[in-house]
Design a protein around this motif. Structure first.
Motif, PDB file in Angstrom:
ATOM      1  N   LEU A 127       2.448   6.538  22.622  1.00  0.00           N
ATOM      2  CA  LEU A 127       1.196   6.886  23.293  1.00  0.00           C
ATOM      3  C   LEU A 127       0.329   7.833  22.461  1.00  0.00           C
ATOM      4  N   ALA A 128       0.969   8.801  21.812  1.00  0.00           N
ATOM      5  CA  ALA A 128       0.195   9.744  20.991  1.00  0.00           C
ATOM      6  C   ALA A 128      -0.485   8.995  19.846  1.00  0.00           C
ATOM      7  N   GLN A 129       0.174   7.990  19.324  1.00  0.00           N
ATOM      8  CA  GLN A 129      -0.432   7.188  18.254  1.00  0.00           C
ATOM      9  C   GLN A 129      -1.582   6.336  18.784  1.00  0.00           C
ATOM     10  N   ALA A 130      -1.383   5.771  19.982  1.00  0.00           N
ATOM     11  CA  ALA A 130      -2.459   4.982  20.588  1.00  0.00           C
ATOM     12  C   ALA A 130      -3.700   5.851  20.782  1.00  0.00           C
ATOM     13  N   GLU A 131      -3.489   7.061  21.262  1.00  0.00           N
ATOM     14  CA  GLU A 131      -4.612   7.980  21.454  1.00  0.00           C
ATOM     15  C   GLU A 131      -5.255   8.317  20.111  1.00  0.00           C
ATOM     16  N   ALA A 132      -4.418   8.400  19.077  1.00  0.00           N
ATOM     17  CA  ALA A 132      -4.941   8.725  17.742  1.00  0.00           C
ATOM     18  C   ALA A 132      -5.884   7.637  17.238  1.00  0.00           C
ATOM     19  N   ILE A 133      -5.651   6.386  17.644  1.00  0.00           N
ATOM     20  CA  ILE A 133      -6.557   5.304  17.236  1.00  0.00           C
ATOM     21  C   ILE A 133      -7.943   5.572  17.798  1.00  0.00           C
ATOM     22  N   ALA A 134      -8.014   5.894  19.088  1.00  0.00           N
ATOM     23  CA  ALA A 134      -9.314   6.202  19.708  1.00  0.00           C
ATOM     24  C   ALA A 134      -9.923   7.437  19.052  1.00  0.00           C
ATOM     25  N   ASP A 135      -9.089   8.426  18.749  1.00  0.00           N
ATOM     26  CA  ASP A 135      -9.606   9.666  18.160  1.00  0.00           C
ATOM     27  C   ASP A 135     -10.099   9.447  16.735  1.00  0.00           C
ATOM     28  N   LEU A 136      -9.444   8.548  16.022  1.00  0.00           N
ATOM     29  CA  LEU A 136      -9.868   8.219  14.657  1.00  0.00           C
ATOM     30  C   LEU A 136     -11.264   7.599  14.701  1.00  0.00           C
ATOM     31  N   ILE A 137     -11.451   6.700  15.654  1.00  0.00           N
ATOM     32  CA  ILE A 137     -12.747   6.023  15.764  1.00  0.00           C
ATOM     33  C   ILE A 137     -13.829   6.999  16.219  1.00  0.00           C
ATOM     34  N   ASP A 138     -13.462   7.930  17.095  1.00  0.00           N
ATOM     35  CA  ASP A 138     -14.447   8.886  17.621  1.00  0.00           C
ATOM     36  C   ASP A 138     -14.633  10.124  16.741  1.00  0.00           C
ATOM     37  N   ALA A 139     -13.838  10.247  15.686  1.00  0.00           N
ATOM     38  CA  ALA A 139     -13.822  11.501  14.908  1.00  0.00           C
ATOM     39  C   ALA A 139     -15.220  11.900  14.450  1.00  0.00           C
ATOM     40  N   GLN A 140     -15.515  13.205  14.616  1.00  0.00           N
ATOM     41  CA  GLN A 140     -16.858  13.698  14.328  1.00  0.00           C
ATOM     42  C   GLN A 140     -16.939  14.463  13.017  1.00  0.00           C
ATOM     43  N   SER A 141     -15.825  14.591  12.327  1.00  0.00           N
ATOM     44  CA  SER A 141     -15.865  15.307  11.057  1.00  0.00           C
ATOM     45  C   SER A 141     -14.757  14.753  10.167  1.00  0.00           C
ATOM     46  N   GLU A 142     -14.854  15.073   8.890  1.00  0.00           N
ATOM     47  CA  GLU A 142     -13.835  14.592   7.954  1.00  0.00           C
ATOM     48  C   GLU A 142     -12.455  15.114   8.351  1.00  0.00           C
ATOM     49  N   ALA A 143     -12.415  16.398   8.733  1.00  0.00           N
ATOM     50  CA  ALA A 143     -11.122  16.978   9.102  1.00  0.00           C
ATOM     51  C   ALA A 143     -10.532  16.255  10.314  1.00  0.00           C
ATOM     52  N   ALA A 144     -11.412  15.858  11.258  1.00  0.00           N
ATOM     53  CA  ALA A 144     -10.929  15.147  12.448  1.00  0.00           C
ATOM     54  C   ALA A 144     -10.395  13.768  12.063  1.00  0.00           C
ATOM     55  N   VAL A 145     -11.049  13.122  11.117  1.00  0.00           N
ATOM     56  CA  VAL A 145     -10.558  11.823  10.638  1.00  0.00           C
ATOM     57  C   VAL A 145      -9.155  11.993  10.068  1.00  0.00           C
ATOM     58  N   ARG A 146      -9.010  12.994   9.213  1.00  0.00           N
ATOM     59  CA  ARG A 146      -7.697  13.182   8.569  1.00  0.00           C
ATOM     60  C   ARG A 146      -6.621  13.536   9.600  1.00  0.00           C
ATOM     61  N   GLY A 147      -7.002  14.366  10.563  1.00  0.00           N
ATOM     62  CA  GLY A 147      -6.048  14.763  11.596  1.00  0.00           C
ATOM     63  C   GLY A 147      -5.617  13.574  12.442  1.00  0.00           C
ATOM     64  N   ALA A 148      -6.593  12.731  12.802  1.00  0.00           N
ATOM     65  CA  ALA A 148      -6.271  11.564  13.629  1.00  0.00           C
ATOM     66  C   ALA A 148      -5.404  10.588  12.842  1.00  0.00           C
ATOM     67  N   ALA A 149      -5.713  10.444  11.551  1.00  0.00           N
ATOM     68  CA  ALA A 149      -4.917   9.530  10.720  1.00  0.00           C
ATOM     69  C   ALA A 149      -3.467  10.008  10.659  1.00  0.00           C
ATOM     70  N   ARG A 150      -3.297  11.326  10.568  1.00  0.00           N
ATOM     71  CA  ARG A 150      -1.938  11.867  10.533  1.00  0.00           C
ATOM     72  C   ARG A 150      -1.198  11.587  11.846  1.00  0.00           C
ATOM     73  N   SER A 151      -1.899  11.786  12.972  1.00  0.00           N
ATOM     74  CA  SER A 151      -1.256  11.499  14.264  1.00  0.00           C
ATOM     75  C   SER A 151      -0.912  10.022  14.366  1.00  0.00           C
ATOM     76  N   LEU A 152      -1.818   9.185  13.858  1.00  0.00           N
ATOM     77  CA  LEU A 152      -1.581   7.737  13.922  1.00  0.00           C
ATOM     78  C   LEU A 152      -0.360   7.352  13.088  1.00  0.00           C
ATOM     79  N   GLN A 153      -0.179   8.036  11.969  1.00  0.00           N
ATOM     80  CA  GLN A 153       1.008   7.788  11.140  1.00  0.00           C
ATOM     81  C   GLN A 153       2.284   8.255  11.833  1.00  0.00           C
ATOM     82  N   GLY A 154       2.127   9.012  12.915  1.00  0.00           N
ATOM     83  CA  GLY A 154       3.311   9.419  13.672  1.00  0.00           C
ATOM     84  C   GLY A 154       3.786  10.828  13.372  1.00  0.00           C
ATOM     85  N   GLU A 155       2.985  11.613  12.630  1.00  0.00           N
ATOM     86  CA  GLU A 155       3.476  12.957  12.270  1.00  0.00           C
ATOM     87  C   GLU A 155       3.636  13.856  13.494  1.00  0.00           C
ATOM     88  N   PHE A 156       2.669  13.777  14.409  1.00  0.00           N
ATOM     89  CA  PHE A 156       2.745  14.573  15.636  1.00  0.00           C
ATOM     90  C   PHE A 156       3.930  14.100  16.474  1.00  0.00           C
TER      91      PHE A 156
END
Ligand SMILES: Nc1nc2c(ncn2[C@@H]2O[C@H](COP(=O)(O)OP(=O)(O)OP(=O)(O)O)[C@@H](O)[C@H]2O)c(=O)[nH]1
Ligand SMILES: [Mg+2]
Length: 454
Positions: A127-156
């Motif tokens: 579920l955290a990864q699924a949410e990261a997909i939405a967050d990656l698409i909605d990301a408003q800054s470079e740091a948010a993109v990188r953070g969402a990508a990390r969550s999507l990779q499963g780090e969180f």
């Protein structure tokens, strides 16, 4: 939505004209519809240049089709992806043709987030990864993109799962002790429960701190500019935004409505809200505006209280009034504006106040630093993730149960059962982050916030 097994279709790319538009179909067994569309079956994972025709044999588009066989696809089902030319009308025709030929297999238009939901239900992602997909698409800054990508990779998720595992180990120890009370094992000493519990607590605290930063990265900060009329709130908004967003005049009571502008400070999204200057007034329009100012203040993450350098007692009374309306834990930055007008003895300023000139830009870098400090932003961090309110809530609740379990642990063997119970509750809350043990209605709510085609 949650349980339907029918094949689904949607345009996966954004509405509007573009070079390419992607139509995606997912379902169990898409061979028949593929054959109907292109008169052939497709080798999985190969790009095929094909022509799609309507029922009269006329060409709709020449496109690239890729077939993914279950389970090796995004959703875990068969997926057919059509890369068409990106015209809205054209994509409508492609959809229509697919729905026509997919009638027999029950092809339906996907609901928001349904592709990702299937990926989740088929254990392709948690579920955290699924949410990261939405967050990656909605990301408003470079740091948010990188953070969402990390969550999507499963780090969180990995961190959460590790923590759950450590708690499980503790529980096994406690519960085995409970099963053999006659052995009178000094559980706490033998199992080093306290040391282990301490380690769990430390890890949870650091995850919580990371998630707080992650929430700021994802959602940004609602930053409200408030103060008496004419102190320069709109001028500061324009200065921070780098453009003339809000009207500035020497007339007190210029701003009537909330004016919003989003900027980033060091990669942190800030949603600036300029408000009507606060004062008593008989003007109907202005008092409506002032009501809105108070509404904004009540929802702020941070308030900049502005005064000008020759501020008077009215200002300090106004500040107290604002402090009384703030949400809990909402910090206030006191800003003294118009430093260009006369020399200021900074020693006489209110404690912690920042001296600026919205006109010349003096003091703005210091103000930005202060804002970041007040919202608890600790700078760009290696391995930062993005997080949601939901994650923070789960981590906070887990943390409360760990603290309680610690109290029971301190009571020794007498409260082992309660100790175990608290551990299990903490674990449940952590499990909700990755989706284990999540109530169904919550699942629906999370996915319904996705866009169509995701
Ligand atoms: N000298 C000087 N004038 C400033 C500065 N900031 C704002 N002003 C002037 O102060 C007046 C009011 O500025 P605004 O930005 O409209 O003030 P405001 O707080 O938004 O006022 P309201 O919308 O009426 O509540 C304008 O004439 C600005 O040019 C500053 O730093 N120095
Ligand atoms: Mg204004």
């Amino acid at each position: 939505m949650m349980t339907r097994k029918l094949p689904i279709i949607a345009v996966a790319t954004a509405p509007g004209k573009a070079g390419v538009g992607v139509v995606r179909i997912s379902g169990n067994n898409l061979e028949a519809i593929t054959k109907a569309l292109f008169q052939k079956t497709l080798k999985p994972r190969q790009a095929n240049l094909l022509t799609l025709r309507d029922s009269g044999g006329q060409t709709i588009d020449q496109l690239i089709a890729i077939y993914f066989s279950a389970p090796a696809s995004f959703t875990g089902e068969d997926v057919l992806e059509l890369q068409c030319h990106g015209g809205p009308q054209l994509l409508e025709l492609v959809m229509k043709r697919c729905l026509e030929l997919g009638k027999d297999i029950g092809l339906v238009i996907a609901e928001p987030g349904e592709f990702t939901l299937r990926a989740y239900l088929n254990n392709k992602i948690d579920l955290a990864q699924a949410e990261a997909i939405a967050d990656l698409i909605d990301a408003q800054s470079e740091a948010a993109v990188r953070g969402a990508a990390r969550s999507l990779q499963g780090e969180f998720s990995d961190d959460i799962n590790e923590l759950i595992e450590e708690i499980t180990q503790l529980r096994i120890l406690v519960e085995s002790t409970l099963d053999f009370p006659e052995e009178e094992i000094e559980f706490l000493e033998n199992a080093q429960a306290r040391v282990r519990l301490e380690a769990v607590k430390t890890k949870l605290q650091s995850l919580l701190a990371g998630a707080k930063q992650g929430k700021i990265l994802r959602d940004g900060i609602q930053l409200v500019l408030a103060g008496a009329p004419n102190v320069g709130k709109s001028s500061l908004l324009n200065r921070l935004a780098g453009e003339e967003v809000s009207i500035v005049t020497p007339i007190a009571g210029t701003t009537r409505d909330r004016v919003k502008e989003s900027i980033t400070i060091e990669g942190v999204p800030m949603h600036l809200i300029d408000t009507a200057g606060l004062r008593d007034t008989n003007d109907v329009v202005e008092s409506k505006g002032i009501e809105r100012s108070w509404d904004a203040i009540r929802l702020a993450d941070l308030v900049i209280f502005m005064a000008d350098i020759d501020s008077s007692d009215t200002d300090s009374r106004l500040k107290d009034k604002i402090l009384a309306e703030l949400p809990p834990k909402c910090p206030v930055v006191h800003v003294m504006n118009k430093s260009d007008l006369l020399p200021v003895n900074t020693l006489l300023m209110p404690e912690g106040a920042i001296l600026i000139s919205a006109k010349t830009g003096d003091g703005i870098p210091a103000l930005k630093r202060k804002i970041l400090e007040m919202v608890g932003w600790s700078g760009p961090q290696e391995g930062a993730i993005v997080a949601r309110r939901r994650h923070l809530d789960c981590l906070e609740r887990a943390s409360e149960h760990i603290v309680k379990s610690e109290q029971f642990a301190a009571n020794g063997n007498n409260s082992l059962e309660l100790f175990a119970e608290e551990l299990s509750l903490a674990q449940n809350h952590l499990g909700q982050i990755t989706g284990k043990l999540l109530p169904d209605d919550l699942l629906g709510k999370i996915f319904s916030q996705f866009c169509i085609g995701k």
